[in-house]
Design an enzyme around this catalytic site. Structure first.
Site, PDB file in Angstrom:
ATOM      1  N   LYS A 191     -11.325 -12.880   4.763  1.00 22.70           N
ATOM      2  CA  LYS A 191     -12.423 -12.500   5.637  1.00 22.70           C
ATOM      3  C   LYS A 191     -13.547 -11.982   4.756  1.00 22.70           C
ATOM      4  O   LYS A 191     -13.311 -11.599   3.611  1.00 22.70           O
ATOM      5  CB  LYS A 191     -11.978 -11.476   6.676  1.00 22.70           C
ATOM      6  CG  LYS A 191     -11.278 -10.228   6.139  1.00 22.70           C
ATOM      7  CD  LYS A 191     -10.625  -9.483   7.289  1.00 22.70           C
ATOM      8  CE  LYS A 191     -10.050  -8.159   6.853  1.00 22.70           C
ATOM      9  NZ  LYS A 191      -8.584  -8.191   6.645  1.00 22.70           N
ATOM     10  N   THR A 217      -1.204 -11.260  13.396  1.00 24.82           N
ATOM     11  CA  THR A 217      -2.158 -10.400  12.697  1.00 24.82           C
ATOM     12  C   THR A 217      -2.057 -10.577  11.177  1.00 24.82           C
ATOM     13  O   THR A 217      -0.959 -10.604  10.630  1.00 24.82           O
ATOM     14  CB  THR A 217      -1.873  -8.934  13.075  1.00 24.82           C
ATOM     15  OG1 THR A 217      -2.124  -8.797  14.475  1.00 24.82           O
ATOM     16  CG2 THR A 217      -2.748  -7.971  12.297  1.00 24.82           C
ATOM     17  N   ASP A 222     -14.114  -6.868   2.879  1.00 24.07           N
ATOM     18  CA  ASP A 222     -13.791  -8.010   3.734  1.00 24.07           C
ATOM     19  C   ASP A 222     -14.037  -7.722   5.218  1.00 24.07           C
ATOM     20  O   ASP A 222     -14.139  -8.641   6.018  1.00 24.07           O
ATOM     21  CB  ASP A 222     -12.372  -8.558   3.479  1.00 24.07           C
ATOM     22  CG  ASP A 222     -11.298  -7.502   3.572  1.00 24.07           C
ATOM     23  OD1 ASP A 222     -11.625  -6.336   3.863  1.00 24.07           O
ATOM     24  OD2 ASP A 222     -10.118  -7.838   3.338  1.00 24.07           O
ATOM     25  N   ARG A 223     -14.156  -6.438   5.586  1.00 25.62           N
ATOM     26  CA  ARG A 223     -14.429  -6.119   7.000  1.00 25.62           C
ATOM     27  C   ARG A 223     -15.903  -5.825   7.222  1.00 25.62           C
ATOM     28  O   ARG A 223     -16.596  -5.391   6.301  1.00 25.62           O
ATOM     29  CB  ARG A 223     -13.664  -4.865   7.422  1.00 25.62           C
ATOM     30  CG  ARG A 223     -12.186  -5.018   7.391  1.00 25.62           C
ATOM     31  CD  ARG A 223     -11.539  -3.764   7.930  1.00 25.62           C
ATOM     32  NE  ARG A 223     -10.089  -3.936   7.932  1.00 25.62           N
ATOM     33  CZ  ARG A 223      -9.271  -3.274   8.726  1.00 25.62           C
ATOM     34  NH1 ARG A 223      -9.739  -2.369   9.563  1.00 25.62           N
ATOM     35  NH2 ARG A 223      -7.979  -3.496   8.672  1.00 25.62           N
ATOM     36  N   ASP A 250     -15.873  -2.346   4.708  1.00 26.73           N
ATOM     37  CA  ASP A 250     -14.752  -1.490   4.305  1.00 26.73           C
ATOM     38  C   ASP A 250     -14.657  -1.415   2.783  1.00 26.73           C
ATOM     39  O   ASP A 250     -15.503  -1.966   2.065  1.00 26.73           O
ATOM     40  CB  ASP A 250     -13.436  -1.954   4.944  1.00 26.73           C
ATOM     41  CG  ASP A 250     -12.897  -3.239   4.342  1.00 26.73           C
ATOM     42  OD1 ASP A 250     -13.699  -4.013   3.803  1.00 26.73           O
ATOM     43  OD2 ASP A 250     -11.677  -3.459   4.415  1.00 26.73           O
ATOM     44  N   GLU A 305     -10.514 -11.478  13.432  1.00 32.34           N
ATOM     45  CA  GLU A 305      -9.553 -10.523  13.966  1.00 32.34           C
ATOM     46  C   GLU A 305     -10.330  -9.377  14.601  1.00 32.34           C
ATOM     47  O   GLU A 305     -11.427  -9.030  14.144  1.00 32.34           O
ATOM     48  CB  GLU A 305      -8.679  -9.963  12.842  1.00 32.34           C
ATOM     49  CG  GLU A 305      -7.821 -11.000  12.162  1.00 32.34           C
ATOM     50  CD  GLU A 305      -6.815 -10.337  11.235  1.00 32.34           C
ATOM     51  OE1 GLU A 305      -5.692 -10.092  11.679  1.00 32.34           O
ATOM     52  OE2 GLU A 305      -7.163 -10.044  10.076  1.00 32.34           O
ATOM     53  N   ARG A 333       0.856  -1.202   0.000  1.00 31.04           N
ATOM     54  CA  ARG A 333       0.000   0.000   0.000  1.00 31.04           C
ATOM     55  C   ARG A 333       0.879   1.235   0.000  1.00 31.04           C
ATOM     56  O   ARG A 333       1.801   1.346   0.805  1.00 31.04           O
ATOM     57  CB  ARG A 333      -0.905   0.013   1.239  1.00 31.04           C
ATOM     58  CG  ARG A 333      -1.808  -1.194   1.273  1.00 31.04           C
ATOM     59  CD  ARG A 333      -2.760  -1.181   2.445  1.00 31.04           C
ATOM     60  NE  ARG A 333      -3.318  -2.526   2.575  1.00 31.04           N
ATOM     61  CZ  ARG A 333      -4.346  -2.853   3.345  1.00 31.04           C
ATOM     62  NH1 ARG A 333      -4.936  -1.928   4.072  1.00 31.04           N
ATOM     63  NH2 ARG A 333      -4.790  -4.089   3.395  1.00 31.04           N
ATOM     64  N   SER A 372      -7.774  -1.641   0.650  1.00 29.90           N
ATOM     65  CA  SER A 372      -8.728  -2.060   1.672  1.00 29.90           C
ATOM     66  C   SER A 372      -9.367  -0.896   2.428  1.00 29.90           C
ATOM     67  O   SER A 372     -10.063  -0.098   1.826  1.00 29.90           O
ATOM     68  CB  SER A 372      -8.012  -3.017   2.616  1.00 29.90           C
ATOM     69  OG  SER A 372      -8.939  -3.770   3.331  1.00 29.90           O
ATOM     70  N   HIS A 373      -9.079  -0.787   3.726  1.00 32.13           N
ATOM     71  CA  HIS A 373      -9.748   0.242   4.524  1.00 32.13           C
ATOM     72  C   HIS A 373      -9.065   1.607   4.421  1.00 32.13           C
ATOM     73  O   HIS A 373      -9.535   2.573   5.007  1.00 32.13           O
ATOM     74  CB  HIS A 373      -9.795  -0.204   5.990  1.00 32.13           C
ATOM     75  CG  HIS A 373      -8.433  -0.316   6.594  1.00 32.13           C
ATOM     76  ND1 HIS A 373      -7.593  -1.374   6.346  1.00 32.13           N
ATOM     77  CD2 HIS A 373      -7.749   0.515   7.411  1.00 32.13           C
ATOM     78  CE1 HIS A 373      -6.455  -1.187   6.999  1.00 32.13           C
ATOM     79  NE2 HIS A 373      -6.524  -0.055   7.652  1.00 32.13           N
ATOM     80  N   SER A 427      -9.876  -6.457  14.207  1.00 30.30           N
ATOM     81  CA  SER A 427      -9.936  -5.344  13.265  1.00 30.30           C
ATOM     82  C   SER A 427     -11.149  -5.459  12.334  1.00 30.30           C
ATOM     83  O   SER A 427     -11.093  -5.071  11.185  1.00 30.30           O
ATOM     84  CB  SER A 427      -8.654  -5.307  12.452  1.00 30.30           C
ATOM     85  OG  SER A 427      -8.428  -6.575  11.847  1.00 30.30           O
ATOM     86  N   ASP A 470     -12.930  -2.777   0.415  1.00 32.74           N
ATOM     87  CA  ASP A 470     -12.887  -3.977  -0.423  1.00 32.74           C
ATOM     88  C   ASP A 470     -13.803  -5.081   0.092  1.00 32.74           C
ATOM     89  O   ASP A 470     -13.754  -6.215  -0.399  1.00 32.74           O
ATOM     90  CB  ASP A 470     -11.454  -4.493  -0.568  1.00 32.74           C
ATOM     91  CG  ASP A 470     -10.863  -4.967   0.742  1.00 32.74           C
ATOM     92  OD1 ASP A 470     -11.252  -4.430   1.801  1.00 32.74           O
ATOM     93  OD2 ASP A 470     -10.020  -5.871   0.731  1.00 32.74           O
TER      94      ASP A 470
HETATM   95  C1  VG1 Z   1      -4.736  -4.303   9.823  1.00 33.76           C
HETATM   96  C2  VG1 Z   1      -5.428  -5.134  10.871  1.00 33.76           C
HETATM   97  C3  VG1 Z   1      -5.310  -6.613  10.539  1.00 33.76           C
HETATM   98  C4  VG1 Z   1      -5.881  -6.859   9.139  1.00 33.76           C
HETATM   99  C5  VG1 Z   1      -5.175  -5.961   8.142  1.00 33.76           C
HETATM  100  C6  VG1 Z   1      -5.757  -6.066   6.760  1.00 33.76           C
HETATM  101  O1  VG1 Z   1      -3.359  -4.591   9.812  1.00 33.76           O
HETATM  102  O2  VG1 Z   1      -4.894  -4.873  12.148  1.00 33.76           O
HETATM  103  O3  VG1 Z   1      -5.987  -7.355  11.511  1.00 33.76           O
HETATM  104  O4  VG1 Z   1      -5.712  -8.193   8.761  1.00 33.76           O
HETATM  105  O5  VG1 Z   1      -5.291  -4.591   8.554  1.00 33.76           O
HETATM  106  O6  VG1 Z   1      -7.109  -5.764   6.740  1.00 33.76           O
HETATM  107  P1  VG1 Z   1      -2.288  -3.662  10.532  1.00 33.76           P
HETATM  108  O7  VG1 Z   1      -0.959  -4.259  10.223  1.00 33.76           O
HETATM  109  O8  VG1 Z   1      -2.472  -2.274  10.001  1.00 33.76           O
HETATM  110  O9  VG1 Z   1      -2.619  -3.694  11.986  1.00 33.76           O
HETATM  111  V1  VG1 Z   1      -7.748  -5.045   5.341  1.00 33.76           V
HETATM  112  O10 VG1 Z   1      -9.439  -5.136   5.428  1.00 33.76           O
HETATM  113  O11 VG1 Z   1      -7.102  -3.538   5.394  1.00 33.76           O
HETATM  114  O12 VG1 Z   1      -7.112  -5.991   4.124  1.00 33.76           O
HETATM  115 CO    CO Z   2     -10.400  -4.833   3.681  1.00 30.67          CO
END
Ligand code: VG1
Ligand code: CO
Length: 567
Positions: free
Chosen positions: A394, A362, A297-298, A293, A381, A26, A120-121, A383, A295
């Site tokens: 997810k 994670t 998955d959340r 979110d 998770e 990213r 993603s988010h 998150s 994409d």
């Molecule tokens: C975060 C979350 C983690 C999740 C990841 C991808 O990672 O804590 O639990 O799997 O995002 O989610 P980090 O390293 O920033 O804590 V997604 O929906 O952004 O693919």
């Molecule tokens: Co996502």
């Protein structure tokens, strides 16, 4: 087929910073658009796949979350796949396909993997973030051995290949073949509907009749609110809730048009960034609310009046009620897994049911082997990620349909269901503090100091007063994990401080940000005194939070006196 397309070999310079993080690479959108940054990464991926299997035998899936530069990215991938002799690409129409839907398509058509264009988010748009994620043939995110191997290639790359004359309309569902210079077989591209296969999958998992009656006949007042935060989920939400479940009157939807900049919002379903949903729910008109979110998955689950279900509790409640879902009645229920910072709520359900519980680092990629080897059925998770072995990502919609299936069967409100769950298992109070985008080296120095404490054991058995309580450190370590299936080893996954009463504090740095460093602090504390169950989590956890901030000297190292996001 018309004419033969020439393969151009273009010179390029390597970058040193293309190491994928928790979930893909990213960076700011502008970074990806300049100096072949995107092309280098994609070429490195093709080179890596080729080492495992000749690309001329490979079928790959391409999707994305609709953010700025996804359509362009898809076109570049098509041109580069052609030049690299890939056999076939299955491409989501307009490049729009949720991460879970891509995982499904990879599995359903027995392909060799895929590429998801998403951060993603993270916010999207020309001044925000872009991302690229690679999935393997089981449909899950590439494990570290693969992402590291791709990273190696990005640091040595000198050329990339492209057929720049290939042009295809990715808005029309069709199949097209192209003749490529020097290749004995045609290159094929199939543009597929973004939603169809996924809907079919959901119908094979859930009882749509029960859901239909929940939303339509039996309980006339069961209204729900879904907010797609202008991410990829809009088309899935309207198709499933309005068409398939015929819930036009009972399911109120918002932000269901995918936008390239997510309407300028942060497409992260939590209490801070999805506050619109929280406010909509507060009036009490809706029994249930959910957001996804960028994409898809959340998920965030809310009950009437905005009653918040923590993702940790969501996982535990689903684990306790899985038998209402036809898929699990057919496939059986194996064990469960959660990421290390996720609260131990699901552990208690596992214990009661006599099932195995796995604790992983994670990131969803760590669940893949456990699902492939049938060790676990569902996992999650903190998150806001929840999912099962129906795919290898997810899955936000799966979580929402699971919740609705449970509600339809138990005939209780979300809040009532949670209360009942706590009465049975006790309650894990949980919170996460995020300190986002901190400049400078402070966060790294802070973690370094904590690592020092882990090695020296100097805080072990020490007692710290905080508020009216006393906490004694029983264990302090830097979490590491050996995958029970392939024995792969992962270290430095977060500082854990575990107290004698079972409470836990975890510190780690985010691996999904694109600017500065983000510190995450996770706090988990178990109570089995029923008089505490309706207490506010922030209030309950305040002593532990203060203690965590003191031990880490967070303010001194980061200059921050409050978090950017609390969940
Ligand atoms: C975060 C979350 C983690 C999740 C990841 C991808 O990672 O804590 O639990 O799997 O995002 O989610 P980090 O390293 O920033 O804590 V997604 O929906 O952004 O693919
Ligand atoms: Co996502």
């Amino acid at each position: 087929m018309s004419g033969t397309h020439k393969v151009e070999i273009r010179e390029t310079k390597p970058f040193t910073d293309q190491k994928p993080g928790t979930s893909g690479l990213r960076k700011p959108t502008k970074t990806f658009k300049e100096n072949n940054y995107f092309e280098n990464f994609i070429q490195s991926y093709f080179d890596d796949v080729q080492e495992q299997k000749p690309l001329q035998q490979c079928t790959l899936v391409v999707g994305g979350d609709g953010r700025n530069f996804v359509k362009e990215g898809v076109k570049i991938i098509i041109q580069m796949a052609a030049a690299n002799n890939v056999h076939k690409l299955i491409v989501a129409s307009n490049g729009i396909m949720s991460t879970p839907a891509v995982s499904n398509v990879i599995r359903k058509y027995s392909t060799d993997g895929g590429i998801v264009l998403t951060a993603s988010h993270n916010p999207g748009g020309i001044n925000a973030d872009y991302g690229v994620k690679f999935n393997i043939s089981n449909g899950g995110p590439a494990p570290e051995a693969i992402t590291n191997s791709i990273w190696d290639k990005t640091r040595q790359i000198t050329h990339f290949k492209i057929c720049s004359t290939i042009d295809i309309d990715i808005s029309q569902l069709h199949k097209q073949q192209f003749q490529i210079e020097g290749s004995s077989q045609p290159f094929e591209v199939e543009i597929i509907d973004s939603v169809d296969d996924y809907v079919e999958l959901m119908k094979s998992i859930f009882d749509f009749d029960i859901l239909k009656s929940l939303l339509n006949y039996e309980k006339e007042h069961f209204k729900i609110m879904i907010n797609a935060l202008s991410g990829v989920m809009g088309p899935y939400v309207t198709r499933i809730f309005h068409q398939e479940l015929q819930g036009k009157d009972s399911v109120i939807v918002k932000n269901c048009q995918p936008l390239e900049d997510f309407g300028g919002h942060h497409p992260d379903p939590n209490l801070t960034y999805a506050h619109e949903l929280v406010e909509d729910m507060e009036h009490g008109d809706y029994e249930f609310g959910a957001a996804f979110d960028g994409d898809g998955d959340r998920n965030m689950i809310l009950g009437k009046k905005g009653f918040f279900v923590t993702p940790c509790d969501s996982l535990a409640v689903l684990a306790a009620n899985l038998n209402v879902i036809p898929y699990f009645r057919t496939h059986g229920i194996n064990g469960y897994a959660r990421s290390m910072p996720t609260s131990g709520a699901v552990d208690r359900v596992a214990k009661k049911q006599g099932k195995e519980l796995y604790e992983t680092p994670t990131g969803w990629k760590f669940f893949g082997n456990l699902m492939d080897s049938k060790k676990i059925s569902i996992c999650g998770e903190e998150s806001f990620g929840t999912g099962s072995d129906h795919i290898r990502e997810k899955d936000g919609m799966w979580a929402v349909l699971s919740w609705l299936s449970v509600l339809a069967t138990v005939n209780k409100s979300v809040e009532h269901l949670l209360n009942q769950h706590w009465q049975t298992y006790g309650r894990n109070f949980f919170t996460r503090y995020d300190y986002e985008e901190i400049d400078g080296s402070g966060p790294f120095a802070m973690l370094k100091r904590l690592e020092g404490f882990c090695m020296s054991n100097e805080l072990l058995n020490k007692t710290f007063p905080s508020g009216t309580k006393q906490y004694t450190i029983q264990l302090m370590d830097d979490f590491n994990y050996t995958d029970p299936i392939d024995q792969s080893y992962t270290e430095k996954q977060g500082i854990r401080i575990i107290f004698t009463d079972g409470s836990r504090i975890v510190f780690r740095l985010s691996g999904t940000g694109s600017r500065g460093a983000t510190v995450r602090l996770y706090v988990d504390s178990y109570e089995n005194d029923p008089s505490t169950y309706d207490k506010d989590a922030q209030e309950m956890l305040q002593p532990l939070v203060s203690l965590a901030l003191n031990i880490a000297q967070l303010k001194e190292f980061t200059g921050r006196d409050k978090p950017t996001v609390i969940t």
